[in-house]
Design an enzyme around this catalytic site. Sequence first.
Site, PDB file in Angstrom:
ATOM      1  N   ARG A 190       0.811 -11.833   5.121  1.00  0.00           N
ATOM      2  CA  ARG A 190       2.676 -12.278   5.260  1.00  0.00           C
ATOM      3  C   ARG A 190       2.753 -11.919   6.791  1.00  0.00           C
ATOM      4  NH1 ARG A 190       5.128 -11.180   0.187  1.00  0.00           N
ATOM      5  NH2 ARG A 190       6.974 -11.200   1.139  1.00  0.00           N
TER       6      ARG A 190
ATOM      7  N   PRO B 179       1.008  -1.617   0.142  1.00  0.00           N
ATOM      8  CA  PRO B 179       0.151   0.184  -0.233  1.00  0.00           C
ATOM      9  C   PRO B 179       0.791   1.256  -0.268  1.00  0.00           C
ATOM     10  CG  PRO B 179      -1.039  -1.487   2.164  1.00  0.00           C
ATOM     11  CD  PRO B 179       0.559  -2.437   1.309  1.00  0.00           C
ATOM     12  N   GLU B 180       0.786   2.176  -0.655  1.00  0.00           N
ATOM     13  CA  GLU B 180       0.677   3.755  -1.059  1.00  0.00           C
ATOM     14  C   GLU B 180       0.368   4.477  -0.524  1.00  0.00           C
ATOM     15  OE1 GLU B 180       3.533   4.335  -3.854  1.00  0.00           O
ATOM     16  OE2 GLU B 180       4.630   2.494  -4.905  1.00  0.00           O
TER      17      GLU B 180
END
Length: 265
Positions: free
Chosen positions: A104, A2-3
């Site tokens: 993750r 995510p940015e």
Amino acid sequence: MPELPEVETVVRGLQNTIIGETILDLEVPWEKALIADDPYESMVGKSITGVRRRAKYIVIELDRGALVVHLRMTGKLTPLFSEKHVTVMLHFESGNSLYFKDTRKFGRMVYTEDPHDMLAHLGPEPLGEVFTPNLFYKMLRGKNRIIKPLLLDQTFLAGLGNIYVDEALFQSGIQPLSIASAIPRIRVKSLYSAIKSILSASIQAQGTTVLNFSHGDNQSGTYQGALQVYGRGGEPCLQCEQPIVKIKVGQRGTHYCEGCQKKYS
Ligand SMILES: [Zn+2]
């Protein structure tokens, strides 16, 4: 990963759903995900007074202290329960819950008494009022560093990631290996505008992604279709038709056009 626009989208969603909630209980199926001296003592009974973004961090303000969340690769904050991959659960007095889902498991939630202190090392927000073309020029003028990794450095400018840096450098005609201090003022101005417009457009495009985000695993959003160079290695440049070049700059895949982007050094 995510940015800034993705994180901003998550923050806007949370502002509409969790402000005013009071934490009744918490469960931590993956202990590493929650960092707090005494999680139960510091969080239970606290109410959520605000949600904001700082760089790629989500700051959930409590009536005392705050939860600072970094989603990392695959983290999500969602009101929807699922059995799988939940690392932290916050249960509220209203009966609602918030789940930190993370396949993750690199994402972290930190309880801190003082979020300002924890986030003080970050550079200015590219969409904030403090960040002006003049300030940006001054910031770059003093740096004999390669522009691409400099823009990715969160202590220099907060919130930009790989995709948006490649796009902004393309839009402003600057080759990613250029030396920051050598970029002329007029180009710095275009880079400044490109950063702002790309981030704003992307935030707009992500507006529809929040739903997908909660219901499935689609993290790509709708801005994907607007990318000019990122992920287009070998394909013709949309401006001049030369093939887009893909190289590595500081371990990061970097896309640019040799015809449209000038190297300043
Ligand atoms: Zn080109």
